[in-house]
Design an enzyme around this catalytic site. Structure first.
Site, mmCIF file in Angstrom:
data_model
loop_
_atom_site.group_PDB
_atom_site.id
_atom_site.type_symbol
_atom_site.label_atom_id
_atom_site.label_comp_id
_atom_site.label_asym_id
_atom_site.label_seq_id
_atom_site.Cartn_x
_atom_site.Cartn_y
_atom_site.Cartn_z
ATOM 1 N N HIS A 59 0.844 -1.203 0.000
ATOM 2 C CA HIS A 59 0.000 0.000 0.000
ATOM 3 C C HIS A 59 0.881 1.255 0.000
ATOM 4 O O HIS A 59 0.701 2.166 -0.825
ATOM 5 C CB HIS A 59 -0.900 -0.037 1.244
ATOM 6 C CG HIS A 59 -1.759 1.172 1.438
ATOM 7 N ND1 HIS A 59 -3.132 1.142 1.324
ATOM 8 C CD2 HIS A 59 -1.447 2.457 1.773
ATOM 9 C CE1 HIS A 59 -3.623 2.338 1.564
ATOM 10 N NE2 HIS A 59 -2.615 3.159 1.847
ATOM 11 N N GLU A 60 1.831 1.305 0.923
ATOM 12 C CA GLU A 60 2.708 2.474 1.017
ATOM 13 C C GLU A 60 3.653 2.559 -0.176
ATOM 14 O O GLU A 60 3.980 3.656 -0.646
ATOM 15 C CB GLU A 60 3.506 2.426 2.325
ATOM 16 C CG GLU A 60 2.660 2.340 3.596
ATOM 17 C CD GLU A 60 1.789 3.561 3.825
ATOM 18 O OE1 GLU A 60 1.862 4.522 3.031
ATOM 19 O OE2 GLU A 60 1.024 3.566 4.795
ATOM 20 N N HIS A 63 1.910 4.276 -3.030
ATOM 21 C CA HIS A 63 1.941 5.738 -2.884
ATOM 22 C C HIS A 63 3.281 6.286 -3.356
ATOM 23 O O HIS A 63 3.336 7.257 -4.128
ATOM 24 C CB HIS A 63 1.754 6.124 -1.410
ATOM 25 C CG HIS A 63 0.357 6.000 -0.899
ATOM 26 N ND1 HIS A 63 -0.728 6.560 -1.535
ATOM 27 C CD2 HIS A 63 -0.137 5.414 0.227
ATOM 28 C CE1 HIS A 63 -1.825 6.308 -0.847
ATOM 29 N NE2 HIS A 63 -1.494 5.608 0.232
#
Length: 271
Positions: A59-60, A63
């Site tokens: 997820h990170e 980003h």
């Protein structure tokens, strides 16, 4: 390009041993559950926690990778592209609290985001895409786990699980996948809400006026905690469960896997 810069870029993109260890635990615990080796309840706990942490890393990473494509070249030097959870903006917010939320209430809530230098990125659409990239990972993770559950590829009639007072032929691995799918779907839904501090708000924030953004900014640190309180203390949690159960049905997956997985996951409780 000099050798030094080439070596530096290689280090910035090298996958962290910590992430590889988490992935190894996920695979090993999945194999143990599939073959009936060891304690199935503790195996489900390891599988779900490691799978949840792997998804948080991805997820990170999403980003950061999207920010790099948008113009923030600092994400590499900060270590965000290595999938190392210790390199992200705030370890407690990004990983500790989300895991605690899962253990306490079986709630999939995202953590804090990586620090993006927004002034390096031009265009509101790019900013929105950076915020959307993380939840899309949870969406993809949820779809994959739901497909695995619905296809019945890991059902093992030789490894029954106890559920609701009956011996049902649900083996532990599909139950673990079902609970992990529930966490991913809830994380995607909650994180896409336009609540300050979450990615859903980050998607719409570039399109808001400066006055609105300035007024909302002080409340950003409390968005995630507010959602947890709502999910924990009110009927919102039941509404979310019903919504995710409906999504399970769309994939042809048995929503009872959610409850069975939650029971097996909570190995410290007696049922």
């Amino acid at each position: 390009m000099t050798y030094a810069s080439t070596g530096q870029r290689s280090a910035e993109n090298r996958v962290s041993p910590i992430f590889l260890a988490l992935a190894a635990i996920l695979l090993a615990s999945g194999w143990a559950l599939a073959t009936g080796w060891g304690n199935d309840r503790f195996g489900v706990f390891l599988f779900v926690v490691s799978g949840w942490m792997v998804s948080l890393c991805l997820h990170e990473y999403a980003h950061a990778r999207t920010a790099l494509a948008g113009g923030d070249i600092t994400v590499g030097t900060k270590g965000y592209l290595t999938l190392n959870p210790l390199k992200y903006g705030h370890v407690v917010l990004s990983f500790v609290l989300p895991v605690v939320f899962v253990i306490m209430g079986g709630i999939g809530l995202p953590g804090g985001a990586v620090y993006i230098e927004r002034d390096r990125i031009a265009g509101r659409l790019k900013h929105s895409l950076i915020s959307a990239a993380g939840p899309l990972v949870n969406v993809a993770f949820g779809v994959v786990t739901l497909v695995l559950v619905s296809r019945g590829w890991f059902d093992n009639p030789d490894v029954p699980a106890h559920y609701d007072g009956q011996d049902l032929w649900f083996s532990p691995l599909p139950a673990a996948l079902g609970f992990l799918a529930y966490l991913q779907v809830t994380a995607a839904i909650l994180n896409l809400l336009p609540v300050p501090g979450l990615d859903g708000y980050g998607i719409v924030e570039p399109w808001l006026s400066y006055k609105v953004r300035r007024a909302v900014a002080p409340y950003a640190p409390y968005g995630m905690l507010l959602l947890f309180a709502l999910m924990w203390q009110s009927k919102v949690g039941q509404w979310m469960y019903d919504l995710v159960s409906g999504i399970f049905g769309l994939f042809g997956a048995d929503s009872r896997y959610i409850d069975l997985g939650r029971i097996l996951f909570s190995f410290w409780k007696t049922y």
